[in-house]
Design an enzyme around this catalytic site. Structure first.
Site, mmCIF file in Angstrom:
data_model
loop_
_atom_site.group_PDB
_atom_site.id
_atom_site.type_symbol
_atom_site.label_atom_id
_atom_site.label_comp_id
_atom_site.label_asym_id
_atom_site.label_seq_id
_atom_site.Cartn_x
_atom_site.Cartn_y
_atom_site.Cartn_z
ATOM 1 C CG ASP A 1 -1.794 1.179 1.137
ATOM 2 O OD1 ASP A 1 -2.390 1.458 0.107
ATOM 3 O OD2 ASP A 1 -2.115 1.713 2.325
ATOM 4 N N GLY B 1 -5.491 10.131 -5.642
ATOM 5 C CA GLY B 1 -6.300 11.465 -5.387
ATOM 6 C C GLY B 1 -7.468 11.207 -5.296
ATOM 7 C CB SER C 1 -13.627 12.247 0.635
ATOM 8 O OG SER C 1 -13.750 11.588 1.686
ATOM 9 C CB CYS D 1 -6.807 11.944 -1.352
ATOM 10 S SG CYS D 1 -5.150 11.659 -2.095
ATOM 11 N N GLY E 1 -10.992 4.497 -4.147
ATOM 12 C CA GLY E 1 -11.335 5.765 -3.808
ATOM 13 C C GLY E 1 -12.300 6.689 -4.738
ATOM 14 N N GLY F 1 -7.309 11.017 6.215
ATOM 15 C CA GLY F 1 -6.531 10.541 5.199
ATOM 16 C C GLY F 1 -5.285 9.823 5.802
ATOM 17 C CG MET F 2 -4.340 5.812 5.563
ATOM 18 S SD MET F 2 -4.230 5.592 7.307
ATOM 19 C CE MET F 2 -2.569 4.803 7.619
ATOM 20 N NE ARG G 1 -1.639 4.400 1.468
ATOM 21 C CZ ARG G 1 -1.870 5.166 0.334
ATOM 22 N NH1 ARG G 1 -1.683 6.375 0.206
ATOM 23 N NH2 ARG G 1 -2.877 4.366 -0.424
ATOM 24 C CD GLU H 1 -32.429 16.288 -16.093
ATOM 25 O OE1 GLU H 1 -33.211 17.031 -16.610
ATOM 26 O OE2 GLU H 1 -31.648 15.387 -16.945
ATOM 27 C CG HIS I 1 -26.965 15.018 -7.259
ATOM 28 N ND1 HIS I 1 -26.693 13.883 -6.387
ATOM 29 C CD2 HIS I 1 -25.909 14.955 -8.084
ATOM 30 C CE1 HIS I 1 -25.367 13.349 -6.493
ATOM 31 N NE2 HIS I 1 -25.039 14.284 -7.420
#
EC number: 1.1.1.205
Length: 498
Positions: A253, A305, A308, A310, A344, A392-393, A406, A475, A477
């Site tokens: 990862d 990326g 949400s 990141c 993601g 986020g990590m 990471r 439209e 949503h």
């Protein structure tokens, strides 16, 4: 000089909000669809969802719930190797078709040694008595030790040796259940053809398996578990411990999977075990996917990326919109039939459907699972609403705790010198994860019904995307209405028919 290149979606790299799936002729109802998938050579899931390897998302509790529902949890690596391996063990032993390598005792051991395995005679449950050759010679139960007073008394003098209820290795669950019921016992001893002890079958595990018929399990009937590792010596040593703990899938990862250090780590870890599969990432291009496959990855994780929390695309200016990234990776992997995992950017069940339609075998999800009962952390109130922490990590807090490597910043000791690529925040409390997974799977099945795909492969072959404008997205949503919460109610069958 940099140039603009064409992606799998054209000169404009697209993401989920840029497209919709077109409906088509269908003979399939959502309830008739099959959403089972393969995420590695011999690892199949009944729900194509993995929980993200994040310290506010996945530890053993969520991994257990994910596996019971048919998905899989990836335990984060912001733990010591020993702690992470223990988290994997918690998952593997929670629901076992057979308890492999349970605690046993030898016939020449003493009562004191037996009681040290538990919390004294009142709490002692049972222990198989096994010779050094692994031959089963008896069982020591609570009844055998309850009134024993000599701590030096030998186990062979106390144990029950007659009328042992045993079953052969490989026995069917229904036959084991029948024997347990017939003899009114809670544990059956499993032996091989030479009467060597193999393991235990318990009533509790049989009951759990019946409650979760779609659970993701290994060949021994244990829940599936995955765990994240880093690169370098730390990642290698961590991998060794995780393999000893019984992990099914190792996830190399990193933020940039198309890095030589990552490719070398995949090749090195791959040699550790023939039974454990390797997923590696993250990448967002055709070439990155091919490089990981050539290094030995059994599955490739895609996403630079899109999450949400990141900020890689803003901090570094690097990334590829997720739909285009998935399609490029699928194109690179299809000739070798290597699964692609979309990591993601999943905000709604429709995004999951689009990711699968684009060719992904499964999606890895963080934010939608972070606010559940089973995710790490406590629920807290803010302005009258319930929340749980989510970060986020690549956030400063997560990097300081251990995930800096990471993002290739392991050598940075001063947290003020870290360059974060993620944020810390909160997400609404969502209740049990089973409810979230039900809605996600339901949305995917609905999409398959609209397109006419009976299973995921059929769905992918039939699916076509149409590009939409900003007005088309608005439209799509709910709009021009104030949404009010309403309690669900059961509609009588007669009323529903009308």
């Amino acid at each position: 000089m940099a140039r603009i290149i064409e992606t799998s979606t054209g000169l404009d790299a697209l993401t989920f909000d840029d497209v919709l799936l077109q409906p088509g002729h269908s003979e399939v109802m959502p309830g008739q669809t099959n959403i089972a998938t393969r995420i590695a050579q011999d690892i199949e899931l009944n729900v194509p969802i993995l929980s993200a390897a994040m310290d506010t998302v996945t530890e053993s509790r969520l991994a257990i719930a994910m596996a019971q529902a048919g998905g899989m949890g990836v335990i984060h690596r912001n733990l010591t190797p020993v702690q992470q391996a223990e988290e994997v063990r918690q998952v593997k032993k929670f629901e076992s078709g057979m308890v492999v390598n349970p605690v046993t005792i030898g016939p020449d051991a003493t009562l004191a040694e037996a009681l040290s395995l538990d919390e004294g005679p009142r709490h002692f449950r049972a222990s198989p008595v096994v010779e050094k050759s692994h031959r089963l010679v008896g069982i020591l139960t609570n009844r055998d030790v309850r009134f024993a007073s000599d701590p030096e008394q030998k186990i062979y003098e106390l144990m029950t040796r007659e009328n042992l209820v045993t079953v052969k290795d490989g026995v069917q669950q229904h036959e084991a259940k029948r024997l347990l019921h017939t003899h009114r016992i809670e544990k059956x001893l499993v032996v091989d053809a030479d009467s060597r002890f193999v393991g235990l079958i318990t009533v509790k595990d049989i009951e759990k398996s019946q409650l979760n018929p779609h659970a993701s399990k290994d060949a021994q009937g244990r829940l599936r578990a995955a765990a994240a590792i880093s690169v370098g010596d730390d990642g290698y040593e961590r991998a060794e411990r995780l393999i000893d703990a019984g992990v099914d899938l190792l996830v190399v990862d990193t933020a940039h999977g198309h890095s030589q250090r990552v490719l070398d780590a995949v090749t090195r870890v791959k040699k550790l075990s023939n039974s454990v599969r390797i997923m590696a990432g993250n990448v967002a291009t055709y070439d990155g996917t091919r490089a990981l496959i050539d290094a030995g990855a059994d599955a490739v994780k895609v996403g630079i990326g899109p999450g949400s929390i990141c900020t890689t695309r803003i901090v570094a200016g690097v990334g590829v919109p997720q739909l285009a990234a998935i399609m490029s990776a699928v194109q690179a992997a299809q000739d070798q039939n290597i699964p692609i995992i979309a990591d993601g950017g999943i905000k709604f069940s429709g995004d999951l459907a689009k990711a699968i339609a684009a060719g992904a075998s499964a999606a890895m999800i963080g934010s939608l699972l972070a606010g559940t009962d089973e995710s790490p952390g406590e629920v807290y109130l803010y302005q009258g609403r319930s929340f749980k922490a989510y970060r986020g990590m690549g956030s400063v807090g997560a990097m300081a705790r251990g995930s800096a490597d990471r993002y290739f910043q392991a050598e940075v000791r001063d947290t003020l010198k870290l360059v974060p690529e993620g944020i810390e925040g909160x997400v609404p409390y969502k209740g049990p994860v089973s409810g979230v997974l039900h809605q996600l799977a339901g949305g995917l099945k609905a999409a398959m019904g609209y397109v006419g795909g009976a299973d995921l492969k059929d769905f992918q072959e039939r699916a076509t995307f149409v590009r939409i404008s900003g007005a088309g997205l608005r439209e799509s949503h709910a709009h021009d209405v104030t949404i009010t919460p309403r309690k669900a109610r059961i509609i009588p069958a007669q009323a529903a028919d009308r």
